[in-house]
Design an enzyme around this catalytic site. Sequence first.
Site, PDB file in Angstrom:
ATOM      1  N   PRO A 211      61.894  56.916  44.683  1.00  0.00           N
ATOM      2  CA  PRO A 211      61.083  57.345  43.537  1.00  0.00           C
ATOM      3  C   PRO A 211      61.774  57.031  42.217  1.00  0.00           C
ATOM      4  CG  PRO A 211      61.332  59.105  45.173  1.00  0.00           C
ATOM      5  CD  PRO A 211      62.299  58.040  45.544  1.00  0.00           C
ATOM      6  N   PRO A 212      61.028  57.024  41.139  1.00  0.00           N
ATOM      7  CA  PRO A 212      61.659  56.789  39.823  1.00  0.00           C
ATOM      8  C   PRO A 212      62.645  57.903  39.484  1.00  0.00           C
ATOM      9  CG  PRO A 212      59.268  56.513  39.702  1.00  0.00           C
ATOM     10  CD  PRO A 212      59.551  57.102  41.042  1.00  0.00           C
ATOM     11  N   GLY A 213      63.726  57.519  38.843  1.00  0.00           N
ATOM     12  CA  GLY A 213      64.687  58.500  38.359  1.00  0.00           C
ATOM     13  C   GLY A 213      65.737  58.917  39.349  1.00  0.00           C
ATOM     14  N   THR A 214      65.789  58.290  40.533  1.00  0.00           N
ATOM     15  CA  THR A 214      66.765  58.702  41.534  1.00  0.00           C
ATOM     16  C   THR A 214      68.104  57.987  41.399  1.00  0.00           C
ATOM     17  OG1 THR A 214      65.731  57.118  43.050  1.00  0.00           O
ATOM     18  CG2 THR A 214      65.044  59.412  43.218  1.00  0.00           C
ATOM     19  N   GLY A 215      68.230  57.014  40.513  1.00  0.00           N
ATOM     20  CA  GLY A 215      69.531  56.414  40.236  1.00  0.00           C
ATOM     21  C   GLY A 215      69.736  55.035  40.823  1.00  0.00           C
ATOM     22  N   LYS A 216      68.685  54.272  41.058  1.00  0.00           N
ATOM     23  CA  LYS A 216      68.846  52.937  41.639  1.00  0.00           C
ATOM     24  C   LYS A 216      69.545  51.996  40.656  1.00  0.00           C
ATOM     25  CE  LYS A 216      64.419  52.703  42.295  1.00  0.00           C
ATOM     26  NZ  LYS A 216      64.098  54.093  41.895  1.00  0.00           N
ATOM     27  N   THR A 217      69.088  51.989  39.420  1.00  0.00           N
ATOM     28  CA  THR A 217      69.727  51.122  38.419  1.00  0.00           C
ATOM     29  C   THR A 217      71.141  51.597  38.109  1.00  0.00           C
ATOM     30  OG1 THR A 217      67.533  50.713  37.461  1.00  0.00           O
ATOM     31  CG2 THR A 217      69.442  50.117  36.137  1.00  0.00           C
ATOM     32  N   GLU A 433      47.417  84.807  36.373  1.00  0.00           N
ATOM     33  CA  GLU A 433      48.762  84.507  36.870  1.00  0.00           C
ATOM     34  C   GLU A 433      49.253  85.608  37.800  1.00  0.00           C
ATOM     35  OE1 GLU A 433      49.909  81.641  36.444  1.00  0.00           O
ATOM     36  OE2 GLU A 433      48.451  81.019  34.930  1.00  0.00           O
ATOM     37  N   HIS A 436      47.916  84.908  41.290  1.00  0.00           N
ATOM     38  CA  HIS A 436      48.729  83.919  42.010  1.00  0.00           C
ATOM     39  C   HIS A 436      49.982  84.569  42.590  1.00  0.00           C
ATOM     40  CE1 HIS A 436      46.402  80.413  41.060  1.00  0.00           C
ATOM     41  NE2 HIS A 436      46.562  80.521  39.755  1.00  0.00           N
TER      42      HIS A 436
END
Length: 709
Positions: A211-217, A433, A436
Amino acid sequence: MATAKKPTSFFKGPFFWILLAILVLVPVGASFFSPTTSRVDTNVGLNLLHDGKVKEAKIYDGEQKVELSLKDDLNQDDQNLGKDVEFYYVEPRAEDVVRSVNDAHLEGFTDQPVENNWFLSLVRFLLPFLIIMGLFWFIFSRMQTGGQAMKFGRSKAKMFNKENSEVTFTDVAGADEAVQELDEIKQFLVEHDRFTAVGAKVPKGVLLYGPPGTGKTLLAKAVAGEAGVPFYSISGSDFVEMFVGVGASRVRDLFQQAKENSPAIIFVDEIDAVGRQRGAGMGGGNDEREQTLNQLLVEMDGFDANTNVILIAATNRPDVLDPALLRPGRFDRQIGVDAPDMKGREQILRVHAKNKPLATNVDLASVAKRTPGFTGAELANVMNEAALLTARSHAQLIDDRAVDEAIDRVIAGPQKRSRVMKELERKVTAYHEGGHALVAAALRNTDPVTKITILPRGRALGYTMVMPSDDKYSTTRNELLDQMAYAMGGRAAEEIVFHDPSTGASNDIQKATDTARKMVTQYGMSSRIGSVKIGGDNSDPFVGREMGSGSKEYSDRTLAVVDDEVRVLLEQAHTEAHQILLENRPVLDRLALELLEKETLNEAQIREIFRDVTKRDLRPVWQSGEEREVSDIPPVVTSAEREEARRKNLQDPGTMAPQDQAVAAKPEHPLEVPEHQDPQPGGEGQSGSGSTSGDGSGQEPGGVRRENR
């Protein structure tokens, strides 16, 4: 040792441009700085000579021009032309002009014979050719040396090494398996002989997906900082251009650079921009992107097998990549980079807490527990938001309140303090609320309620936060039914208290409907439909592929049954929430009053209000088919489970039914489980302990379920 300086070409040095500027500017300057004379018509010039207004005249032979010097300024059409004018004449009128000059009795006149300036004539003749030749020479010289003008086919990859990369594996947390695999890739290149000695082949490609934001780059940057070999980084979109063949040329140039400096590593970020499946959609195609992909496939696994170049790629969509790109021999290793677990989140928080002054009451382990499902990017955003909030309040230390507010900002957005709500709307929101939260507290398969607020935040007028105590990777049928009842709690509370529901439950109804439809069509949790998958999952991103199939996988009658089953599940959830609120109406009123007074309640305050909540009875065992026999033999019990039961003074798990064991194992409901009753075969509204994958759990991004109003 000093390197010899490469001689500079004459046409690329300054002398060529200086000479070219002289050749252009000299004729232009000569004409620009020459004295200007006003030009008049031929008849005007002859009249001036006839009227005696001319003092001197100069006749130019060959140019058929006469320059006149007048006694007074000449005014023509309200314009002062001065004392120096000129006019031209044609050859047949030459005798008339000479006669007029002779009859004018001038103070003086002269004839100017033709003067041939061979240099200026040569310059005027050769200058256009010189300019054109120089332009062509400039273009071709830039093509040969790879200048910017003809650099379309050159790779745009950036080269990194240890010196210019500030990220290492010590800056990466929560992805230990991925770090280990990538560190091994580095060792393949550095210690190549150690692996080939035992017959191992160096992997040609590593695909990082998640997923986006998991640290691949970030992992790729760490490889650049750790690797002792050249590291080339490029984006997948850099290969795609409007010119045909440019992408393939850039792929060839990129691998050529890497081969010349091998061993080397190439990193392609967002490879799905160029690696999507070929021939997808309506019709075929041999477009530029497919040519680029074909060249990439050849470079990764062509006839040249001894390149010693490893390709690392990252993508959020591995499902759209071409199968030829994913096969062994190209991307030999495919590493999933998912959201970190609790231990990984704590490590990531510690990495991003460096150089941030934290107060003593900030427990990063507790923060990690309060952020299940958060990715590394979201955790970094939490710490940054906490630092910004601290600086905004002119404080010196980041305290737990700033961290808590930062978590809420990442989940639901900033709080809208300027929004003024009427008292009736605040009361409706409080009961909504509260409904819930109360339904979640009364059910036995929900996660604990940790926070309730009626303060507007983001697009919500209020929200209830329900967070799991531990990381979860699957969801049972009972848990899905509880989630639907919990989602319908707000609408049920409005109906019970005000007898006039509002539009605030639209998001709740959508979530409950999605969960019910997945239970029927994807998870096989309907006795009428059975364990059959109905329809597609809409994961195919290519337009036209499904249209071209020409066949339906299900009938209209089946769709009608699906709609009936979904409606039955939603009605049962709504009814269950309605009954829970009626049984606990005093608790609901007390909770609404506290919310109206304090606006926000934390976990401890909620637990105190819910001390008198009546728990919902266990559901009967659910059967997927009436003809199937129900087994009352429980699963095996481990020593750790027995020790946990003794510690909490609970019934021995070995004597419980399977569904009772599942309830007793939940730490947020440490209540004594009632004695097991004989299982009753049931229909669609009954529930058991069958498990399913967690993608239908109805959780919000970040792993935190919340209900917005």
